[in-house]
Design a protein around this motif. Structure first.
Motif, PDB file in Angstrom:
ATOM      1  N   ILE A   1      54.523  29.248  36.872  1.00  0.00           N
ATOM      2  CA  ILE A   1      53.627  29.411  35.716  1.00  0.00           C
ATOM      3  C   ILE A   1      53.032  30.814  35.715  1.00  0.00           C
ATOM      4  O   ILE A   1      52.983  31.480  34.683  1.00  0.00           O
ATOM      5  N   ASN A   2      52.629  31.279  36.899  1.00  0.00           N
ATOM      6  CA  ASN A   2      52.054  32.622  36.973  1.00  0.00           C
ATOM      7  C   ASN A   2      53.105  33.707  36.792  1.00  0.00           C
ATOM      8  O   ASN A   2      52.825  34.783  36.268  1.00  0.00           O
ATOM      9  N   CYS A   3      54.322  33.436  37.267  1.00  0.00           N
ATOM     10  CA  CYS A   3      55.374  34.458  37.249  1.00  0.00           C
ATOM     11  C   CYS A   3      55.711  34.863  35.821  1.00  0.00           C
ATOM     12  O   CYS A   3      55.954  34.005  34.972  1.00  0.00           O
ATOM     13  N   SER A   4      55.702  36.181  35.564  1.00  0.00           N
ATOM     14  CA  SER A   4      56.090  36.620  34.220  1.00  0.00           C
ATOM     15  C   SER A   4      57.330  37.501  34.268  1.00  0.00           C
ATOM     16  O   SER A   4      57.627  38.229  33.327  1.00  0.00           O
ATOM     17  N   GLY A   5      58.036  37.455  35.382  1.00  0.00           N
ATOM     18  CA  GLY A   5      59.336  38.117  35.445  1.00  0.00           C
ATOM     19  C   GLY A   5      59.292  39.640  35.519  1.00  0.00           C
ATOM     20  O   GLY A   5      60.137  40.306  34.946  1.00  0.00           O
ATOM     21  N   HIS A   6      58.301  40.174  36.230  1.00  0.00           N
ATOM     22  CA  HIS A   6      58.274  41.637  36.414  1.00  0.00           C
ATOM     23  C   HIS A   6      59.458  42.114  37.243  1.00  0.00           C
ATOM     24  O   HIS A   6      59.958  43.200  37.047  1.00  0.00           O
ATOM     25  N   GLY A   7      59.832  41.305  38.217  1.00  0.00           N
ATOM     26  CA  GLY A   7      60.996  41.647  39.022  1.00  0.00           C
ATOM     27  C   GLY A   7      60.725  42.537  40.222  1.00  0.00           C
ATOM     28  O   GLY A   7      61.645  42.972  40.901  1.00  0.00           O
ATOM     29  N   VAL A   8      59.445  42.806  40.481  1.00  0.00           N
ATOM     30  CA  VAL A   8      59.099  43.664  41.619  1.00  0.00           C
ATOM     31  C   VAL A   8      59.598  43.052  42.937  1.00  0.00           C
ATOM     32  O   VAL A   8      60.094  43.763  43.810  1.00  0.00           O
ATOM     33  N   CYS A   9      59.491  41.723  43.059  1.00  0.00           N
ATOM     34  CA  CYS A   9      59.898  41.046  44.288  1.00  0.00           C
ATOM     35  C   CYS A   9      61.376  41.277  44.597  1.00  0.00           C
ATOM     36  O   CYS A   9      61.749  41.532  45.749  1.00  0.00           O
ATOM     37  N   ALA A  10      62.208  41.213  43.564  1.00  0.00           N
ATOM     38  CA  ALA A  10      63.647  41.411  43.771  1.00  0.00           C
ATOM     39  C   ALA A  10      63.953  42.853  44.160  1.00  0.00           C
ATOM     40  O   ALA A  10      64.906  43.122  44.888  1.00  0.00           O
ATOM     41  N   GLU A  11      63.123  43.781  43.673  1.00  0.00           N
ATOM     42  CA  GLU A  11      63.320  45.186  44.010  1.00  0.00           C
ATOM     43  C   GLU A  11      62.940  45.457  45.455  1.00  0.00           C
ATOM     44  O   GLU A  11      63.656  46.154  46.171  1.00  0.00           O
ATOM     45  N   LEU A  12      61.832  44.853  45.893  1.00  0.00           N
ATOM     46  CA  LEU A  12      61.339  45.116  47.244  1.00  0.00           C
ATOM     47  C   LEU A  12      62.029  44.268  48.302  1.00  0.00           C
ATOM     48  O   LEU A  12      62.029  44.625  49.475  1.00  0.00           O
ATOM     49  N   LEU A  13      62.585  43.146  47.883  1.00  0.00           N
ATOM     50  CA  LEU A  13      63.138  42.202  48.854  1.00  0.00           C
ATOM     51  C   LEU A  13      64.461  41.613  48.362  1.00  0.00           C
ATOM     52  O   LEU A  13      64.604  40.399  48.207  1.00  0.00           O
ATOM     53  N   PRO A  14      65.448  42.482  48.118  1.00  0.00           N
ATOM     54  CA  PRO A  14      66.711  41.995  47.546  1.00  0.00           C
ATOM     55  C   PRO A  14      67.441  41.026  48.477  1.00  0.00           C
ATOM     56  O   PRO A  14      68.251  40.227  48.018  1.00  0.00           O
ATOM     57  N   GLU A  15      67.100  41.071  49.788  1.00  0.00           N
ATOM     58  CA  GLU A  15      67.757  40.171  50.734  1.00  0.00           C
ATOM     59  C   GLU A  15      67.423  38.717  50.451  1.00  0.00           C
ATOM     60  O   GLU A  15      68.219  37.823  50.746  1.00  0.00           O
ATOM     61  N   LEU A  16      66.224  38.464  49.911  1.00  0.00           N
ATOM     62  CA  LEU A  16      65.778  37.077  49.724  1.00  0.00           C
ATOM     63  C   LEU A  16      65.523  36.703  48.268  1.00  0.00           C
ATOM     64  O   LEU A  16      65.350  35.529  47.945  1.00  0.00           O
ATOM     65  N   VAL A  17      65.460  37.715  47.392  1.00  0.00           N
ATOM     66  CA  VAL A  17      65.140  37.428  46.000  1.00  0.00           C
ATOM     67  C   VAL A  17      66.171  38.060  45.062  1.00  0.00           C
ATOM     68  O   VAL A  17      66.445  39.253  45.155  1.00  0.00           O
ATOM     69  N   THR A  18      66.740  37.245  44.202  1.00  0.00           N
ATOM     70  CA  THR A  18      67.591  37.781  43.134  1.00  0.00           C
ATOM     71  C   THR A  18      66.966  37.353  41.806  1.00  0.00           C
ATOM     72  O   THR A  18      66.119  36.470  41.766  1.00  0.00           O
ATOM     73  N   LEU A  19      67.391  37.995  40.732  1.00  0.00           N
ATOM     74  CA  LEU A  19      66.848  37.635  39.428  1.00  0.00           C
ATOM     75  C   LEU A  19      67.886  36.863  38.624  1.00  0.00           C
ATOM     76  O   LEU A  19      69.082  37.164  38.677  1.00  0.00           O
ATOM     77  N   ASP A  20      67.419  35.856  37.884  1.00  0.00           N
ATOM     78  CA  ASP A  20      68.346  35.130  37.016  1.00  0.00           C
ATOM     79  C   ASP A  20      68.601  35.946  35.746  1.00  0.00           C
ATOM     80  O   ASP A  20      68.053  37.047  35.589  1.00  0.00           O
ATOM     81  N   GLU A  21      69.412  35.425  34.846  1.00  0.00           N
ATOM     82  CA  GLU A  21      69.804  36.230  33.684  1.00  0.00           C
ATOM     83  C   GLU A  21      68.660  36.486  32.714  1.00  0.00           C
ATOM     84  O   GLU A  21      68.803  37.258  31.784  1.00  0.00           O
TER      85      GLU A  21
END
Lengths: 448, 66
Positions: free
Chosen positions: B10-30
């Motif tokens: 609910i809080n997540c608005s899809g900035h994508g910072v997590c995937a940038e900083l931690l690509p080993e554990l986080v990917t982004l969906d389409e």
């Protein structure tokens, strides 16, 4: 076991003569089908409220009875009671009568036919957990009978606790536990992220027990007649009876000749474990939807092996949910039915979680394409991928429930998909079968 | 025991910072929303995971003690 159809009213599997204290049916519904039981009739049948004289004392009986929640999740009621009973300080109890699934009508009927049983259960559960605040959460206008019952009980001084009525908005997710607590707090009826569960931190931070109204009615009977009486019906795992909403098309006319709108909705109180064949007599049925719009489609070939209990249904990947059973007539298009429902479910997303907000409308559009003529090859692949992408990624179970409905539809109606790909359709009757509210889509304001 | 990453959808608005900083554990969906590895955070990535949690503009990413 006999069952007679009844419109808008009561229809029960009666287990022999009318014996209110015997273990047969009906347990919840009135002894005279179609005649709601007011306070006088209720007291004549069941007697006064059997308060136990303190918190915690009823929980053992409920545990022994093995009562499970009748709102959909089938969680053990005694466990939920115990969690809130253990907490200290302010506690809240809510009777959840906001039956928000368009295909379910059993709670609405119960609230009209046996309002005092629900209110008994609310008082007794409040005593069991030590709650001093009680709410009844309802769709407006659903039961004048329950308002009358509340007034009569107040005048008679029957209840220990006052009950506040809160109106639920006409949304699919309005009855979801955390959405309900939000609404009670004055906010929109949208879900919140779990944990914490509302039984730990609910209304204004207070541990909040939310029980479906049918669950409370069963609890009121257990308090009077005991766990052994309760277990005289049902299975060892899932004792008792349950209310079901059964959608059928009366047989008689041959497939294709049925006049539009010929749809039979029955509320049946049935013993848990009853063969599904006892509820669905029609022959010209192609598939059965079990558990409603978050439920599972099963092909009609399985019906001989299906019984009305979660333990047995689990082997088919299905669950009873809130007891909606729909027998799709052979003359309809299952794909068209599924597409309509998923369009509705997509519109009913609270729009709070990205995957649900983005995925459900796309899945709805893909299903609409499959239900048309000659879809693109890519559509089927896209639909599978989106189903995988939204699963487990919502704050509530709306995406997961929708995926369960979609995936089972794709399996059961696979032959129909091939037909449609070739520009054909097996349906001879275009009248929509599954009930959906009119006037979609709704606006933001409808959440309150 | 190692910690697990969890996103509040609910809080997540899809900035994508997590995937940038931690690509080993986080990917982004389409649609740009994070898909988080279901496994515990390996010790070698502990610092990066903490950084990703701290950097989330929506405060939607959390480390849960296993």
């Amino acid at each position: 076991m006999t069952m007679a159809p009844a419109n808008e009213t009561v229809d029960e599997a009666t287990g022999g003569a009318a014996r209110p204290y015997a273990s047969g049916l009906p347990r919840l519904l009135p002894l005279v089908p179609g005649v709601p039981e007011d306070l006088r009739a209720h007291l004549a049948r069941h007697g006064r409220l059997p308060y136990r004289g303190g918190p915690g004392l009823l929980i053992g009986s409920v545990e022994e009875a093995g009562l499970t929640g009748r709102g959909g999740a089938a969680f053990l009621v005694s466990r939920k009671l115990a969690i809130v009973a253990r907490a200290r300080g302010r506690k809240v109890i809510v009777a959840n009568g906001a039956e928000s699934e368009p295909a379910s009508h059993k709670d609405a009927l119960l609230l009209r036919a046996a309002p005092n049983l629900v209110l008994d259960g609310l008082q007794l559960a409040a005593e069991a957990i030590g709650a001093r605040e009680a709410y009844l959460y309802l769709h407006p206008g659903v039961s004048p009978e329950i308002l009358r019952a509340l007034n009569q009980r107040e005048a008679a001084g029957l209840d220990w606790l006052g009950v506040t009525i809160v109106e639920a908005p006409p949304r699919f997710l309005a009855g979801q536990e955390s959405a309900l607590v939000n609404r009670l707090g004055g906010g929109p009826a949208v879900p919140t992220f779990v944990p914490p569960r509302v039984s730990e931190r609910g209304l204004g931070g207070a541990p909040t027990l939310v029980q479906n109204v049918e669950t409370l009615a069963h609890l009121a009977l257990i308090a009077r007649y005991g766990p052994r009486w309760f277990r005289a019906l049902g299975t060892a795992q899932e004792p008792g009876s349950m209310l079901t909403t059964v959608h059928t098309q009366p047989s008689g006319g041959s497939a294709g000749s049925s006049p539009p709108g010929q749809h039979n909705t029955q509320i049946i109180e049935a013993e848990i474990g009853t063969p599904l064949r006892a509820l669905i007599h029609q022959d010209s049925v192609q598939a059965v939807l079990i558990g409603g719009f978050h439920g599972t489609w099963l092909p009609i070939t399985t019906i001989g092996t299906l019984t009305l209990d979660n333990e047995a249904l689990k082997t088919h990947g299905a669950a009873l949910g809130a007891g909606v059973i729909a027998a799709l007539p052979a003359d309809r298009c299952g794909l068209a039915e599924a597409a309509r429902v998923v369009r509705y479910l997509a519109a009913e997303s609270a729009g709070q979680c990205g995957p649900c907000l983005n995925g459900l409308p796309r899945m709805a559009a893909a299903l609409a394409e499959l239900s048309g003529r000659g879809h693109r090859r890519q559509t089927r692949t896209d639909l599978e991928r989106w189903a995988g992408l939204v699963t487990g990624r919502g704050a509530c179970n709306h995406p997961d429930g929708t995926v369960r409905f979609v995936r089972s539809a794709l399996t059961v109606f696979a032959p129909e998909i091939s037909l449609h790909a070739r520009g054909l359709c097996s349906a001879t009757n275009r009248t929509p079968f599954l009930p959906l509210p009119g006037g979609m889509p709704m606006t933001e304001d409808d959440w309150t | 025991m190692a910690d697990t990453l969890r996103v509040n959808p609910i809080n997540c608005s899809g900035h994508g910072v997590c995937a940038e900083l931690l690509p080993e554990l986080v990917t982004l969906d389409e649609w740009g929303y994070p898909i988080i590895a279901n496994s515990p955070v390996p010790p070698a990535l502990d610092l990066e995971a903490r950084r990703a949690v701290a950097a989330c503009p929506a405060l939607a990413l959390k480390l849960l003690r296993a």
